[in-house]
Motif scaffolding. Structure first.
Motif, PDB file in Angstrom:
ATOM      1  N   UNK A 131       0.712  -1.052   0.728  1.00 23.92           N
ATOM      2  CA  UNK A 131      -0.323   0.045  -0.289  1.00 23.92           C
ATOM      3  C   UNK A 131       0.900   1.303  -0.151  1.00 23.92           C
ATOM      4  N   UNK A 132       1.543   1.602   1.102  1.00 27.32           N
ATOM      5  CA  UNK A 132       1.957   2.734   1.127  1.00 27.32           C
ATOM      6  C   UNK A 132       3.823   2.588  -0.518  1.00 27.32           C
ATOM      7  N   UNK A 133       3.936   1.927  -0.557  1.00 24.38           N
ATOM      8  CA  UNK A 133       4.901   1.215  -1.865  1.00 24.38           C
ATOM      9  C   UNK A 133       3.966   2.732  -2.967  1.00 24.38           C
ATOM     10  N   UNK A 134       2.863   2.059  -3.544  1.00 26.19           N
ATOM     11  CA  UNK A 134       1.939   2.644  -4.611  1.00 26.19           C
ATOM     12  C   UNK A 134       1.511   4.052  -3.664  1.00 26.19           C
ATOM     13  N   UNK A 135       1.677   4.907  -2.899  1.00 30.19           N
ATOM     14  CA  UNK A 135       1.125   6.578  -2.403  1.00 30.19           C
ATOM     15  C   UNK A 135       2.384   6.407  -2.101  1.00 30.19           C
ATOM     16  N   UNK A 136       3.741   6.016  -2.308  1.00 32.33           N
ATOM     17  CA  UNK A 136       5.165   6.245  -2.749  1.00 32.33           C
ATOM     18  C   UNK A 136       5.319   7.116  -4.083  1.00 32.33           C
ATOM     19  N   UNK A 137       4.703   5.956  -4.561  1.00 29.67           N
ATOM     20  CA  UNK A 137       4.956   6.284  -6.159  1.00 29.67           C
ATOM     21  C   UNK A 137       4.057   7.127  -6.639  1.00 29.67           C
ATOM     22  N   UNK A 138       2.940   7.289  -6.253  1.00 24.81           N
ATOM     23  CA  UNK A 138       1.796   8.052  -6.265  1.00 24.81           C
ATOM     24  C   UNK A 138       2.451   9.716  -6.389  1.00 24.81           C
ATOM     25  N   UNK A 139       3.038   9.868  -4.928  1.00 23.46           N
ATOM     26  CA  UNK A 139       3.668  10.883  -5.254  1.00 23.46           C
ATOM     27  C   UNK A 139       4.633  11.556  -6.223  1.00 23.46           C
ATOM     28  N   UNK A 140       6.234  10.113  -5.974  1.00 22.08           N
ATOM     29  CA  UNK A 140       7.273  10.867  -7.010  1.00 22.08           C
ATOM     30  C   UNK A 140       6.408  11.134  -8.558  1.00 22.08           C
ATOM     31  N   UNK A 141       4.638  10.959  -9.058  1.00 19.22           N
ATOM     32  CA  UNK A 141       4.493  10.833 -10.280  1.00 19.22           C
ATOM     33  C   UNK A 141       5.209  10.243 -10.866  1.00 19.22           C
TER      34      UNK A 141
END
Length: 376
Positions: A128-138
């Motif tokens: 879950x947080x790896x998806x969130x992190x990559x969303x933030x990286x963009x």
């Protein structure tokens, strides 16, 4: 993201395609320069664009999460704005670091606890947080969180790891599909096939990944020390199962010969640190073979590095000058060699694309594999 196949080779499984993203088109087969921490080492974005002619670059979630950190990246408006690269970006999920940092991590069903290689601080990655992190990286293309098994690897461990990767994938998909990007453009998620070098596991994993119906698919857990022929065997098994109408990405591969053989097996996308890492150590890949720039034989060779490569550094600088810079340990040597090697890799996949379109790929590939593997 949309993928269209434009041509196929009659004597191999090679295909030429087009990937459309919100940051531009990617002509396949393609090689992606690795910009681990948001920077392709020793290469400016302008050089990447106009000299190397890169169409997409790769960043790493683990490294970008630690430095500069998500707060900085979000304030900047994402990695594109932060590093000035306006074309597509793909981010590795950090799964490979789970493999490579084996001495400082602990894997559990929930995720991975690891220690920073920078300061020893503890961190936790979950699907879950790896998806969130990559969303933030963009990034335009983000990777599912997986475990990359080592080689050699016991069958039982490979099987357990594969099933956990599949369970993690379900969690990645659920999180990805219930969240949105932060910067006004679309992102897409690629699952990763695992299974080590065991045919039944690779088949099972490829079938599961294919059933998920994502926009593209990746093949992981190869090029980690296994013989090249074994890598090709696993790749072919998987590409025969993955859907033909989706791009296929062979992660972390590899030498010029590896890439040509991968293209022949139906792979569309590649990445590897080899062209820049080897460049910094004085090894050049060229259209005629491999050169060690510390070798005395280049001392008074004033011919261009490689006149066949349409790159400023490849045609402007001589072998003798680059050797001088290399043995003198000048920073410019690493810059010239890195730009040249990347330009060569992009030239090579570009030539492969042209040969696929003209139906000459299979014959050309056999000739080029021998040539690019020759030590000059």
């Amino acid at each position: 993201m949309k993928f269209t196949i434009e041509a196929t080779d009659p004597k191999s499984k090679a295909r030429a395609g087009l990937v459309k993203t919100d940051h531009g088109d990617i002509e396949t087969p393609i090689f992606m320069p690795v910009g681990t921490a948001g920077s392709v080492k020793a290469v400016h974005q302008r050089e990447l664009t106009y000299d190397v002619k890169a169409q997409i670059i790769l960043g790493n979630t683990y490294h970008l999460y630690l430095r500069p950190g998500l707060d900085v990246l979000e304030k900047a408006g994402g990695l594109h704005k932060f590093n000035g690269w306006s074309r597509p970006i793909l981010t590795d999920s950090g799964g490979y670091q789970v493999f490579s940092l084996s001495g400082t991590r602990k894997i559990a069903e929930e995720g991975v606890m690891f220690k920073s290689h920078i300061d020893g601080s503890k961190h936790h990655f979950s699907p879950e947080n790896v998806m969130d992190i990559q969303r933030t990286i963009g990034a335009d293309i983000i990777m599912a969180f997986d475990e990359c098994t080592p080689y050699p690897c016991e069958y039982n461990y490979a099987e357990k790891s594969m099933h956990m990767t599949h369970r993690w994938l379900k969690r990645c998909i659920e999180r990805f599909d219930t969240t949105e990007g932060k910067y006004g453009y679309s992102q897409t998620l690629f699952p990763i096939v695992q299974g080590s070098v065991y045919k039944d596991l690779r088949k099972q994993s490829a079938e599961f990944i294919a059933s998920c119906g994502r926009d593209g698919n990746a093949i992981g857990g190869l090029s980690v020390g296994e013989p090249a022929e074994m890598m090709y065997e696993m790749t072919e098994l998987v590409t025969d199962i993955l859907p033909t109408d989706k791009p296929r990405y062979l992660m972390g591969v590899g030498t010029p010969a590896n890439i040509l053989e991968g293209i022949a097996l139906g792979v569309d996308m590649f990445d590897c640190v080899m062209p820049t890492r080897n460049a910094r150590n004085g090894m050049l890949f060229t259209s005629e073979g491999i050169m060690n720039m510390r070798n005395e034989k280049w001392k008074d060779d004033f011919s261009p590095i490689d006149p066949n490569i349409n790159s400023y550094v490849s045609t402007f600088y001589s072998k003798a000058y680059l050797r001088h810079l290399t043995v003198s340990k000048e920073i410019l040597a690493a810059q010239i060699a890195s730009i040249h090697n990347l330009s060569f890799y992009l030239w090579l996949v570009g030539q492969a694309r042209e040969k696929i379109q003209t139906g000459e790929f299979a014959t050309w590939k056999d000739m080029m594999v021998k040539k690019v593997s020759t030590r000059l």
